[in-house]
Enzyme design. Structure first.
Site, PDB file in Angstrom:
ATOM      1  CG  ASN A 114      -2.162  -0.860   0.956  1.00 27.45           C
ATOM      2  OD1 ASN A 114      -3.059  -0.471   0.217  1.00 27.45           O
ATOM      3  ND2 ASN A 114      -2.172  -2.054   1.541  1.00 27.45           N
ATOM      4  CG  ASN A 138      -6.027   1.100   9.891  1.00 20.94           C
ATOM      5  OD1 ASN A 138      -4.912   0.789   9.464  1.00 20.94           O
ATOM      6  ND2 ASN A 138      -6.875   0.197  10.364  1.00 20.94           N
ATOM      7  CG  HIS A 151      -9.996  -3.595   8.760  1.00 22.02           C
ATOM      8  ND1 HIS A 151      -9.148  -4.229   9.656  1.00 22.02           N
ATOM      9  CD2 HIS A 151     -11.085  -4.392   8.634  1.00 22.02           C
ATOM     10  CE1 HIS A 151      -9.719  -5.345  10.052  1.00 22.02           C
ATOM     11  NE2 HIS A 151     -10.883  -5.480   9.450  1.00 22.02           N
ATOM     12  CB  SER A 170     -13.340  -0.214   5.646  1.00 22.27           C
ATOM     13  OG  SER A 170     -14.378  -1.130   5.387  1.00 22.27           O
ATOM     14  CB  THR A 180     -11.913   6.588  16.877  1.00 26.05           C
ATOM     15  OG1 THR A 180     -12.466   5.288  16.665  1.00 26.05           O
ATOM     16  CG2 THR A 180     -12.452   7.573  15.844  1.00 26.05           C
ATOM     17  CD  GLU A 236     -15.784   0.953  18.138  1.00 28.21           C
ATOM     18  OE1 GLU A 236     -16.405  -0.033  17.756  1.00 28.21           O
ATOM     19  OE2 GLU A 236     -16.231   2.113  18.100  1.00 28.21           O
ATOM     20  CG  ASP A 279      -9.837  -2.703  12.728  1.00 23.07           C
ATOM     21  OD1 ASP A 279      -8.927  -1.954  12.331  1.00 23.07           O
ATOM     22  OD2 ASP A 279      -9.658  -3.908  13.005  1.00 23.07           O
TER      23      ASP A 279
HETATM   24  C1  GRF Z   1      -3.339  -4.707   4.008  1.00 25.40           C
HETATM   25  O1  GRF Z   1      -4.127  -5.794   3.635  1.00 25.40           O
HETATM   26  C2  GRF Z   1      -4.106  -3.775   4.906  1.00 25.40           C
HETATM   27  O2  GRF Z   1      -5.469  -3.784   4.648  1.00 25.40           O
HETATM   28  C3  GRF Z   1      -3.847  -4.345   6.265  1.00 25.40           C
HETATM   29  O3  GRF Z   1      -2.527  -4.817   6.213  1.00 25.40           O
HETATM   30  C4  GRF Z   1      -2.178  -5.146   4.880  1.00 25.40           C
HETATM   31  C5  GRF Z   1      -0.907  -4.442   4.547  1.00 25.40           C
HETATM   32  O4  GRF Z   1      -0.325  -4.858   3.355  1.00 25.40           O
HETATM   33  N1  GRF Z   1      -4.079  -3.330   7.265  1.00 25.40           N
HETATM   34  P1  GRF Z   1       0.951  -4.093   2.763  1.00 25.40           P
HETATM   35  O5  GRF Z   1       2.028  -4.085   3.841  1.00 25.40           O
HETATM   36  O6  GRF Z   1       0.516  -2.703   2.414  1.00 25.40           O
HETATM   37  O7  GRF Z   1       1.358  -4.883   1.568  1.00 25.40           O
END
Ligand code: GRF
Length: 218
Positions: free
Chosen positions: A18, A111, A113, A140, A145, A147, A149
């Site tokens: 990501n 974040n 998720h 998502s 926050t 909480e 996720d």
């Molecule tokens: C992703 O699937 C994200 O949704 C989750 O952790 C994973 C991270 O993957 N929170 P990368 O390190 O970005 O490849």
């Protein structure tokens, strides 16, 4: 771009695919953000190399060197704040956060998720979606926050679950959508189209009653 780009700090624990998508989007003419620092809690996270290849500053705050969660978070806050970010982006950051940390960045931390929240917060989301015989799954992006996720969702993307899908195929499909969705959400925040007010996500000045859907934005 007329005004200066939004300063973004990305916090990771691992592969950083990501992060790579967020880096690559900086080549887009409409990109309104700049990643100024990448921080990992794991020294060997591959994402650190991705950042270094693009001359982005990196730092490691190794949680194993701290006895208390709060002292780890204090150190992390120091590293993040020294880069003066307008937005903190958690991208595969695998630590539970205390209210100390989430409160400090309330309204200015995202974040991502891998589920259609509020379904399947926490871990093993792909397996749980299969076990629950869901017909669709996805991701998502939300303001963070206290909480887990549970913060206001800004953007979701959906994938169909086919009868022959398994954890690997599903994870792959969700990941592909994540790489499209996360830069768009960060860029909407950078363009001041998304913000946080009164514990809600707002889009174009109005409370977001339903999360934005990726398919409607691309
Ligand atoms: C992703 O699937 C994200 O949704 C989750 O952790 C994973 C991270 O993957 N929170 P990368 O390190 O970005 O490849």
């Amino acid at each position: 771009m007329s005004s200066s780009p939004l300063r973004v700090v990305v916090v990771i624990s691992g592969n950083g695919s990501n992060l790579q998508a967020l880096i690559d989007y900086q080549q887009q003419p409409d990109c309104a953000y700049q990643i100024v620092k990448v921080i990992s809690n794991r020294p060997n996270a591959f994402g650190l190399q991705r950042a270094q290849q693009h001359d982005i500053a990196t730092a490691v705050v190794d949680h194993t060197e701290f006895n208390e969660r709060e002292t780890f978070e204090q150190a992390l806050i120091q590293h993040i704040d020294s880069a003066k970010p307008g937005l903190v982006v958690l991208a595969g950051f695998m630590r539970i956060l205390t209210p100390l940390f989430t409160g400090h960045y309330l309204g200015r931390m995202f974040n991502i998720h891998p589920s259609l929240l509020p379904k399947f917060p926490g871990l093993n989301t792909h397996q749980r979606a299969l076990d629950a015989h869901e017909h669709e799954h996805g991701l998502s992006i939300h303001f963070v926050t206290a909480e887990l996720d549970g913060g206001p969702i800004v953007l979701q993307a959906r994938v169909k679950i086919h009868p022959n899908d398994n954890v690997e195929t599903l994870q792959h499909k969700v990941h592909q959508q994540e790489h499209l969705a996360y830069p768009i959400a960060v860029n909407l925040f950078a363009q001041q189209k998304l913000h946080f007010a009164n514990q809600q996500a707002c889009y174009l000045g109005q409370p977001l009653l339903q999360p934005l859907q990726l398919e409607e934005l691309v």
